[in-house]
Design a protein around this motif. Sequence first.
Motif, PDB file in Angstrom:
ATOM      1  N   PRO A 133       0.821  -1.226   0.000  1.00  0.00           N
ATOM      2  CA  PRO A 133       0.000   0.000   0.000  1.00  0.00           C
ATOM      3  C   PRO A 133       0.852   1.273   0.000  1.00  0.00           C
ATOM      4  O   PRO A 133       0.482   2.270  -0.633  1.00  0.00           O
ATOM      5  N   ALA A 134       1.998   1.231   0.714  1.00  0.00           N
ATOM      6  CA  ALA A 134       2.846   2.430   0.776  1.00  0.00           C
ATOM      7  C   ALA A 134       3.402   2.748  -0.615  1.00  0.00           C
ATOM      8  O   ALA A 134       3.417   3.916  -1.046  1.00  0.00           O
ATOM      9  N   ARG A 135       3.854   1.707  -1.331  1.00  0.00           N
ATOM     10  CA  ARG A 135       4.380   1.918  -2.690  1.00  0.00           C
ATOM     11  C   ARG A 135       3.258   2.378  -3.621  1.00  0.00           C
ATOM     12  O   ARG A 135       3.448   3.248  -4.469  1.00  0.00           O
ATOM     13  N   GLN A 136       2.093   1.769  -3.454  1.00  0.00           N
ATOM     14  CA  GLN A 136       0.959   2.153  -4.316  1.00  0.00           C
ATOM     15  C   GLN A 136       0.637   3.638  -4.135  1.00  0.00           C
ATOM     16  O   GLN A 136       0.369   4.345  -5.116  1.00  0.00           O
ATOM     17  N   ARG A 137       0.720   4.090  -2.872  1.00  0.00           N
ATOM     18  CA  ARG A 137       0.439   5.513  -2.626  1.00  0.00           C
ATOM     19  C   ARG A 137       1.536   6.387  -3.210  1.00  0.00           C
ATOM     20  O   ARG A 137       1.274   7.390  -3.861  1.00  0.00           O
ATOM     21  N   ALA A 138       2.791   5.964  -2.964  1.00  0.00           N
ATOM     22  CA  ALA A 138       3.931   6.760  -3.418  1.00  0.00           C
ATOM     23  C   ALA A 138       3.929   6.903  -4.941  1.00  0.00           C
ATOM     24  O   ALA A 138       4.274   7.962  -5.477  1.00  0.00           O
ATOM     25  N   LEU A 139       3.549   5.840  -5.631  1.00  0.00           N
ATOM     26  CA  LEU A 139       3.548   5.867  -7.099  1.00  0.00           C
ATOM     27  C   LEU A 139       2.215   6.369  -7.663  1.00  0.00           C
ATOM     28  O   LEU A 139       2.004   6.348  -8.870  1.00  0.00           O
ATOM     29  N   ARG A 140       1.311   6.783  -6.783  1.00  0.00           N
ATOM     30  CA  ARG A 140      -0.017   7.292  -7.174  1.00  0.00           C
ATOM     31  C   ARG A 140      -0.751   6.316  -8.087  1.00  0.00           C
ATOM     32  O   ARG A 140      -1.237   6.660  -9.170  1.00  0.00           O
ATOM     33  N   LEU A 141      -0.813   5.067  -7.635  1.00  0.00           N
ATOM     34  CA  LEU A 141      -1.442   4.032  -8.460  1.00  0.00           C
ATOM     35  C   LEU A 141      -2.922   3.897  -8.122  1.00  0.00           C
ATOM     36  O   LEU A 141      -3.327   4.126  -6.984  1.00  0.00           O
ATOM     37  N   GLY A 142      -3.698   3.500  -9.121  1.00  0.00           N
ATOM     38  CA  GLY A 142      -5.133   3.253  -8.921  1.00  0.00           C
ATOM     39  C   GLY A 142      -5.504   1.967  -9.642  1.00  0.00           C
ATOM     40  O   GLY A 142      -4.624   1.287 -10.192  1.00  0.00           O
ATOM     41  N   TRP A 143      -6.805   1.657  -9.629  1.00  0.00           N
ATOM     42  CA  TRP A 143      -7.198   0.386 -10.263  1.00  0.00           C
ATOM     43  C   TRP A 143      -6.961   0.392 -11.768  1.00  0.00           C
ATOM     44  O   TRP A 143      -6.858  -0.648 -12.396  1.00  0.00           O
ATOM     45  N   GLU A 144      -6.835   1.583 -12.334  1.00  0.00           N
ATOM     46  CA  GLU A 144      -6.604   1.644 -13.787  1.00  0.00           C
ATOM     47  C   GLU A 144      -5.161   1.303 -14.138  1.00  0.00           C
ATOM     48  O   GLU A 144      -4.857   0.981 -15.283  1.00  0.00           O
ATOM     49  N   THR A 145      -4.247   1.368 -13.117  1.00  0.00           N
ATOM     50  CA  THR A 145      -2.820   1.219 -13.436  1.00  0.00           C
ATOM     51  C   THR A 145      -2.118   0.105 -12.662  1.00  0.00           C
ATOM     52  O   THR A 145      -0.957  -0.165 -12.925  1.00  0.00           O
ATOM     53  N   ASN A 146      -2.804  -0.525 -11.705  1.00  0.00           N
ATOM     54  CA  ASN A 146      -2.146  -1.518 -10.865  1.00  0.00           C
ATOM     55  C   ASN A 146      -3.013  -2.789 -10.786  1.00  0.00           C
ATOM     56  O   ASN A 146      -4.208  -2.695 -10.477  1.00  0.00           O
ATOM     57  N   VAL A 147      -2.401  -3.945 -11.088  1.00  0.00           N
ATOM     58  CA  VAL A 147      -3.189  -5.185 -11.179  1.00  0.00           C
ATOM     59  C   VAL A 147      -3.844  -5.558  -9.841  1.00  0.00           C
ATOM     60  O   VAL A 147      -5.049  -5.847  -9.811  1.00  0.00           O
ATOM     61  N   PRO A 148      -3.112  -5.571  -8.708  1.00  0.00           N
ATOM     62  CA  PRO A 148      -3.794  -5.944  -7.458  1.00  0.00           C
ATOM     63  C   PRO A 148      -4.956  -4.997  -7.113  1.00  0.00           C
ATOM     64  O   PRO A 148      -6.010  -5.453  -6.664  1.00  0.00           O
ATOM     65  N   LEU A 149      -4.776  -3.686  -7.355  1.00  0.00           N
ATOM     66  CA  LEU A 149      -5.886  -2.760  -7.082  1.00  0.00           C
ATOM     67  C   LEU A 149      -7.043  -3.006  -8.039  1.00  0.00           C
ATOM     68  O   LEU A 149      -8.217  -2.894  -7.672  1.00  0.00           O
ATOM     69  N   CYS A 150      -6.708  -3.353  -9.285  1.00  0.00           N
ATOM     70  CA  CYS A 150      -7.740  -3.637 -10.289  1.00  0.00           C
ATOM     71  C   CYS A 150      -8.524  -4.891  -9.885  1.00  0.00           C
ATOM     72  O   CYS A 150      -9.751  -4.937  -9.999  1.00  0.00           O
ATOM     73  N   ASP A 151      -7.768  -5.915  -9.380  1.00  0.00           N
ATOM     74  CA  ASP A 151      -8.439  -7.148  -8.919  1.00  0.00           C
ATOM     75  C   ASP A 151      -9.415  -6.827  -7.790  1.00  0.00           C
ATOM     76  O   ASP A 151     -10.537  -7.348  -7.745  1.00  0.00           O
ATOM     77  N   ALA A 152      -8.962  -5.967  -6.868  1.00  0.00           N
ATOM     78  CA  ALA A 152      -9.815  -5.619  -5.723  1.00  0.00           C
ATOM     79  C   ALA A 152     -11.070  -4.887  -6.197  1.00  0.00           C
ATOM     80  O   ALA A 152     -12.186  -5.160  -5.740  1.00  0.00           O
ATOM     81  N   GLU A 153     -10.888  -3.949  -7.149  1.00  0.00           N
ATOM     82  CA  GLU A 153     -12.031  -3.188  -7.671  1.00  0.00           C
ATOM     83  C   GLU A 153     -13.003  -4.115  -8.408  1.00  0.00           C
ATOM     84  O   GLU A 153     -14.226  -3.965  -8.304  1.00  0.00           O
ATOM     85  N   LEU A 154     -12.411  -5.079  -9.128  1.00  0.00           N
ATOM     86  CA  LEU A 154     -13.222  -6.051  -9.867  1.00  0.00           C
ATOM     87  C   LEU A 154     -14.112  -6.822  -8.890  1.00  0.00           C
ATOM     88  O   LEU A 154     -15.298  -7.052  -9.151  1.00  0.00           O
ATOM     89  N   LYS A 155     -13.530  -7.187  -7.762  1.00  0.00           N
ATOM     90  CA  LYS A 155     -14.271  -7.950  -6.762  1.00  0.00           C
ATOM     91  C   LYS A 155     -15.425  -7.110  -6.198  1.00  0.00           C
ATOM     92  O   LYS A 155     -16.552  -7.590  -6.066  1.00  0.00           O
ATOM     93  N   VAL A 156     -15.125  -5.849  -5.896  1.00  0.00           N
ATOM     94  CA  VAL A 156     -16.152  -4.963  -5.333  1.00  0.00           C
ATOM     95  C   VAL A 156     -17.300  -4.782  -6.329  1.00  0.00           C
ATOM     96  O   VAL A 156     -18.479  -4.923  -5.983  1.00  0.00           O
ATOM     97  N   ARG A 157     -16.942  -4.499  -7.593  1.00  0.00           N
ATOM     98  CA  ARG A 157     -18.001  -4.220  -8.574  1.00  0.00           C
ATOM     99  C   ARG A 157     -18.794  -5.481  -8.920  1.00  0.00           C
ATOM    100  O   ARG A 157     -19.992  -5.408  -9.178  1.00  0.00           O
ATOM    101  N   THR A 158     -18.084  -6.633  -8.937  1.00  0.00           N
ATOM    102  CA  THR A 158     -18.806  -7.887  -9.175  1.00  0.00           C
ATOM    103  C   THR A 158     -19.798  -8.116  -8.045  1.00  0.00           C
ATOM    104  O   THR A 158     -20.944  -8.524  -8.276  1.00  0.00           O
ATOM    105  N   GLY A 159     -19.368  -7.843  -6.817  1.00  0.00           N
ATOM    106  CA  GLY A 159     -20.244  -8.001  -5.646  1.00  0.00           C
ATOM    107  C   GLY A 159     -21.471  -7.126  -5.757  1.00  0.00           C
ATOM    108  O   GLY A 159     -22.598  -7.558  -5.491  1.00  0.00           O
ATOM    109  N   ARG A 160     -21.258  -5.873  -6.180  1.00  0.00           N
ATOM    110  CA  ARG A 160     -22.388  -4.941  -6.306  1.00  0.00           C
ATOM    111  C   ARG A 160     -23.387  -5.445  -7.348  1.00  0.00           C
ATOM    112  O   ARG A 160     -24.594  -5.471  -7.116  1.00  0.00           O
ATOM    113  N   LEU A 161     -22.856  -5.860  -8.503  1.00  0.00           N
ATOM    114  CA  LEU A 161     -23.748  -6.312  -9.572  1.00  0.00           C
ATOM    115  C   LEU A 161     -24.504  -7.568  -9.137  1.00  0.00           C
ATOM    116  O   LEU A 161     -25.714  -7.676  -9.349  1.00  0.00           O
TER     117      LEU A 161
END
Lengths: 646, 166
Positions: free
Chosen positions: A435-463
Amino acid sequence: MEVRLTGWRTENLRGGLRNLDIDLGSEPDRWTLIQMPNGMGKTTTMDLMRWTLTGRELPAATVRSLRADDHVTKGMFEIRLLIDDTPIRLQLDLDFRDGSASYWTVSADTRGGGRREGRKLPAELRELLKPALTELFVFNGELATQILDLSKSKAAEAIRSLYGLDTLDAVTERVDALVAQERTRASSVTRAVEQKGITQLQNALDEVKTAKASLDKQHRGAVTRLAKGEKELDRLDQEINARLSEDAGVRAEIELIDQRHKEIDATAGEFSTQALEVLRRPPHVHPALLARLQNLGGKLYELKLPETISREFFRELSDQKVCVCGRPIGHDERKAILDGADRFLAQDQISVINQMKLALRESKGDPDELNRLISGLQDQLADRQRLKSERDRLTSERIAEGDEILARLGQDKDALKRELDTLRETVERLTTRDPARQRALRLGWETNVPLCDAELKVRTGRLDTATKTRRFALQGESLKDLVKATSTRALDILRARVTASTNDKLSQIMKTEHIRIARIGGGLELRSDQVASKENASEGQKLSIAYAFLTSLLAEAPYRLPFIVDSPAVSIDVASRREIAQLIPDFFGQMVMFVISSERAGFAESFYGRKKDVRYLTIMPQGGGTADIQYGIEAFKDFHGPESVA
Amino acid sequence: MSFILPKGARDFFGFDGPRAFAKRGPAKREGGSRFLLFDAYYCCLLLGLDAARIGDTSLLEGEPFLASGYPETYKGQAELIAGLLVDAELRRLHVDIDDREEVERQMVHLLNLTSPTRLSTPGDELLNQYAVTGFDRMQEEMLEPDNLENFLVGYHALWAIQSATD
């Protein structure tokens, strides 16, 4: 199965009901006519009967309104029944001070003459005695013609009530409640439950899926390019070596460097292996750690920890009859030993502390060993750096001498190294989970695979949640439609059945003009032999049809019920009363009729000719809320109430 | 026993699966395969125990990376690591080392004969929290290592700083 009314009793109630006990006998007659003037509590009695039979909750204001006067604090109504020849008394206790009401059952067969709280009736009867049905047999005669009124829905309601179709309404209400509950639960995840919202959620999920596919592709591309680039770097190194080696003098120097490099790698590898092994022994890492371990070990010896005597020793001792000192161990001694045993450690606790104590005492470490190894490793790393500088120097010299091929290879290598560094940064940006590196590099789900996986899980859950909730709501609607269709269909069938049964009765009693029920809608639609639609039936005919309908309906109930009716013929002329009095008495097994003196003419007097199975009661006010009851036909005939004057 | 790594430790040591120092450069030397996830955890742990400070459990990964006691390479070290934990706890809680009853109570609380680590469940959990503090210091004072050799040198230097400040 049959229910008969044998009497009722009132205490401290308003009107003429201060202290009234009506006894219809242990074997009540088929017809009972009760004559009383208005204002004697006829309507109240009917209400009390309905409430007591149904067990309805009464508002405090209603309870207080029944109070005879300010001097009484409690009141009571009791209805006496024979249920399949077993006497049962249902009582309604009223407390005028707090406005409370409670229902009780008294049954002779209960041990101790049992008075128990609640309506202790056979289950099927208790289920039957719902307000809507009870109104049909504890009946207000003035409302009889409303059954025929097509603009009202009394007839349909009566059928729905008797056959329990109203319980299907409860199913519909339960479905609505469950759907609301599911939506509330889902709202913590998403508020989208309609198709539009679900489409938006699907689009949002597709957006992340597309991003994930793109990121995976970028990752694969970068890793592949990295692997190729590293091979390319090796090839360039080899080419540079080959080019340098074309000069015999340089070749000899390079061979020497390579040889030395291998030796350094091997030695550095050995140092690092040994250093790692030493590092895995805590006392060797640093003198401070060794000192801490030894100090703790020493302290445990000094404090004489752990105790050498265990809890188990004292427990065993407490089982002995005689102590090791020879004294007997009695009850008091045993208790004292057991109480004291808990102050000592258990054997396994002693063992683990002893193990640690021993290990601490024996802990040894050579503080210099790691220093020596790391120092040796540092020397090797410095040598490796020197060799690298030596090789770079050779290359630079050749380039300075005008070797353009070597210069180009060097440039290619530098460019490739820069590219590889960029690729490694790309891979890190794509794959870091820190998480510290993700913050330092200003990464989001559009640019980082683990964050994208997490977002995918959240949105799949919502749907999923929204889809399930919507499906649940749609299934609920289908169920409600099914229940409604079932209810409608059942009502149609039951209407036809009651129509046929009522028409059977009508064919027996209406010999001159053959009036029939054409159809039961909200009310009863009539026809006669003469006209398709009969709009102008006489009042007497209308009442007869209403009672024929009621009796047909009540005949379908699992219990035969008494028919208790207030003012059965008050609204019709004398001729019609005679007609009614001839027609309806045979409909019912037990009929209790409250009449006022004006109903005697035409209606009540029609019973005079019946020699048996008729009981006459006349209730007259005596002042102060009390009443006098006279049994027999003479008193009944002689009574002159205020209505008869009018 | 469930050892849980501090968040970010895998990235710091460049772990790619079980292989350390794999993410930051060509794996020309074999050092990465010798350095275990537990080595990374243990190096953090020693720094935390030495500092006698525990970190927040929210800074731990969600799942344990090792669930069956110490690896073979740490055979015989269980009692010593348990001893360092007892020592750290006595210092952290300011227990008077001469208070025999309190020292005994702490040991009973932290130790368990039947556990492969010789630690009770609270003892195991504290170990993970000490690793958090150690990793925190490592991140502050060391560059991310490219290989095992650089890490060993850098880690040793941290202890040298410790020695100088003692």
